[in-house]
Design an enzyme around this catalytic site. Structure first.
Site, PDB file in Angstrom:
ATOM      1  N   GLU A 128       0.837  -1.212   0.000  1.00  0.00           N
ATOM      2  CA  GLU A 128       0.000   0.000   0.000  1.00  0.00           C
ATOM      3  C   GLU A 128       0.867   1.255   0.000  1.00  0.00           C
ATOM      4  O   GLU A 128       0.553   2.248  -0.660  1.00  0.00           O
ATOM      5  CB  GLU A 128      -0.928   0.013   1.234  1.00  0.00           C
ATOM      6  CG  GLU A 128      -2.136  -0.887   1.136  1.00  0.00           C
ATOM      7  CD  GLU A 128      -3.150  -0.452   0.089  1.00  0.00           C
ATOM      8  OE1 GLU A 128      -2.769  -0.210  -1.063  1.00  0.00           O
ATOM      9  OE2 GLU A 128      -4.343  -0.392   0.434  1.00  0.00           O
ATOM     10  N   THR A 180      -5.515   8.187  -5.405  1.00  0.00           N
ATOM     11  CA  THR A 180      -5.607   8.216  -3.941  1.00  0.00           C
ATOM     12  C   THR A 180      -4.750   9.349  -3.380  1.00  0.00           C
ATOM     13  O   THR A 180      -5.186  10.076  -2.478  1.00  0.00           O
ATOM     14  CB  THR A 180      -5.153   6.862  -3.348  1.00  0.00           C
ATOM     15  OG1 THR A 180      -6.042   5.856  -3.817  1.00  0.00           O
ATOM     16  CG2 THR A 180      -5.186   6.859  -1.838  1.00  0.00           C
TER      17      THR A 180
HETATM   18  N1  HSE Z   1      -8.584   5.195   3.606  1.00  0.00           N
HETATM   19  C1  HSE Z   1      -7.955   5.453   2.343  1.00  0.00           C
HETATM   20  C2  HSE Z   1      -8.410   6.809   1.835  1.00  0.00           C
HETATM   21  C3  HSE Z   1      -8.311   4.371   1.379  1.00  0.00           C
HETATM   22  O1  HSE Z   1      -9.614   7.079   1.915  1.00  0.00           O
HETATM   23  O2  HSE Z   1      -7.591   7.569   1.343  1.00  0.00           O
HETATM   24  C4  HSE Z   1      -7.604   4.530   0.065  1.00  0.00           C
HETATM   25  O3  HSE Z   1      -7.794   3.368  -0.686  1.00  0.00           O
END
Ligand code: HSE
Length: 308
Positions: A128, A180
Site C-alpha cells: 500500500e 488516492t
Molecule cells: N482510507 C484510504 C483513503 C483508502 O480514503 O484515502 C484509500 O484506498
C-alpha cells in the site's frame, strides 16, 4: 505445498465515516493470484491483464511484499506469482490492497503458515505504501480477515474483526481518474471539534449497529461530515446518485475508499440490483462508461481455490 491459487476480493475502505480505520470485503470483483515456490531466490511477477502494471518486483505491489517476506525470513527460495487482475487499479475498490494482501497470504501458505494475520497485514502495508505513499490497512485488513474490520491502530498493528451483517453491497465504478494521493492531498489538515463530535458519533453508531445487527442504526450512522463533502466534488453525479439510492431503499453508502467508486448497502438483493441499474443509467446518460457490482458482504476474505 508448492503451488496455490487464491481468490482475492475487492474491499470498500472507510465505510463512509471511518476514514482509514474501517473496511469491508465484498465478493465482486475479485483478483486471482497463482503462486509457485521457486528453488532459486528469484521473485517473478507476471500479469495476465492489460493494465500495464510494473512487473519489476521492487516496483510491484505484490513484489515488494514478497521481497520483504523473503528478507525477513532470510529465504534461499523465491516465488513466482501470476496475477489475473479484475479489480481495476484506481477504482477505489482496493485493487492495490488485493495484490498486497494476496501476496502476504500466498507467501505465508507456501512457507507453512509462519505468519499471524497481524504479521500478514504488516507485510502487506509495504504494498500500500508503494501504491499510494501511505501505510494504511483499511483495505488490507478486511481482505485478510474477511467481513468488516476496524483498524484500531497500525503502529502497533491492532485489528478488530467486527460482525458481518447479512447485507448486499452495490458498487459503481465510473471511468474517471481519482488518484488516492490527490484525494488525500485535498483533505483539510484540521477539523472543527463540532465535526469531530458528529463523526465519532457516526463511527461509534456504525460499529454498535454492526455488532448488534441493528440495521436501522447502521443506516443512520453511514454519514460522513468530514471527508465526503470534499472528495465527492471529484465524482460526477455523486449527490444525485446518493439521493436516488436512498429513494430506492438503500440503507446508506458513499465513496468507496478514495473513489471514484460509490457503494451502497441494502437489505434486499432486489434493492441492490435496482440501485446498480440506476447507477449505470445515470453514467450512461452523461456518457461516462461505468462498471457495476452487486454482492453480499464477504465474511471470508481471501480464499484458496487450488493447492498442490
Ligand atoms: N482510507 C484510504 C483513503 C483508502 O480514503 O484515502 C484509500 O484506498
Amino acid at each position: 505445498m508448492k503451488k496455490i491459487k487464491l481468490k482475492v476480493p475487492a474491499t470498500v475502505a472507510n465505510l463512509v465515516c471511518g476514514f482509514d480505520i474501517l473496511g469491508m470485503a465484498v465478493h465482486e470483483p475479485y483478483d486471482e493470484m497463482e503462486f509457485r515456490l521457486l528453488d532459486t531466490p528469484d521473485i517473478i511477477i507476471k500479469h495476465t491483464d492489460a493494465f500495464g502494471l510494473p512487473e519489476e518486483p521492487s516496483g510491484n505491489v505484490a513484489g515488494i511484499v514478497l521481497l520483504k517476506i523473503q528478507e525477513y525470513f532470510n529465504l534461499k527460495t523465491g516465488f513466482e506469482v501470476i496475477i489475473h487482475k479484475h479489480i481495476k487499479p484506481g477504482s477505489g475498490l482496493g485493487s492495490s490492497a488485493a495484490s498486497a494482501a494476496g501476496a502476504a497470504f500466498g507467501a505465508n501458505l507456501l512457507l507453512g503458515n509462519k505468519l499471524t494475520k497481524e504479521e500478514m497485514v504488516h507485510f502487506a502495508m509495504f504494498g500500500e505504501e508503494l501504491a499510494s505513499g501511505v501505510r494504511h490497512a483499511d483495505n488490507i485488513a478486511p481482505c485478510i480477515y474477511g467481513g468488516i474490520t476496524l483498524v484500531k491502530s497500525t503502529n502497533p498493528i491492532d485489528i478488530i474483526p467486527l460482525s458481518c451483517p447479512d447485507l448486499f453491497a452495490t458498487a459503481v465504478h465510473p471511468q474517471v481518474e481519482v488518484k488516492t494521493s490527490d484525494a488525500r492531498q485535498i483533505l483539510k489538515k484540521n477539523i472543527t471539534l463540532k465535526s469531530a463530535v458528529e463523526q465519532w458519533g457516526n463511527i461509534a453508531g456504525l460499529i454498535a449497529g454492526i455488532q448488534k445487527n441493528d440495521i436501522s442504526l447502521i443506516g443512520r450512522s453511514l454519514n460522513d461530515v468530514i471527508i465526503e463533502p470534499i472528495r465527492s466534488i471529484l465524482i460526477p453525479k455523486f449527490d444525485d446518485i446518493k439521493e436516488m439510492c436512498l429513494q430506492l431503499g438503500a440503507l446508506g453508502g458513499g465513496i468507496s475508499g478514495s473513489g471514484p467508486s460509490i457503494f451502497m448497502l441494502s437489505e434486499q438483493k432486489e434493492t441492490a440490483e435496482k440501485i446498480a441499474q440506476m447507477m449505470k443509467s445515470v453514467y450512461d446518460k452523461i456518457e461516462i462508461e461505468s462498471f457495476v457490482y452487486v454482492s453480499k458482504i464477504n465474511p471470508a476474505g481471501i480464499q484458496i481455490i487450488e493447492e498442490k
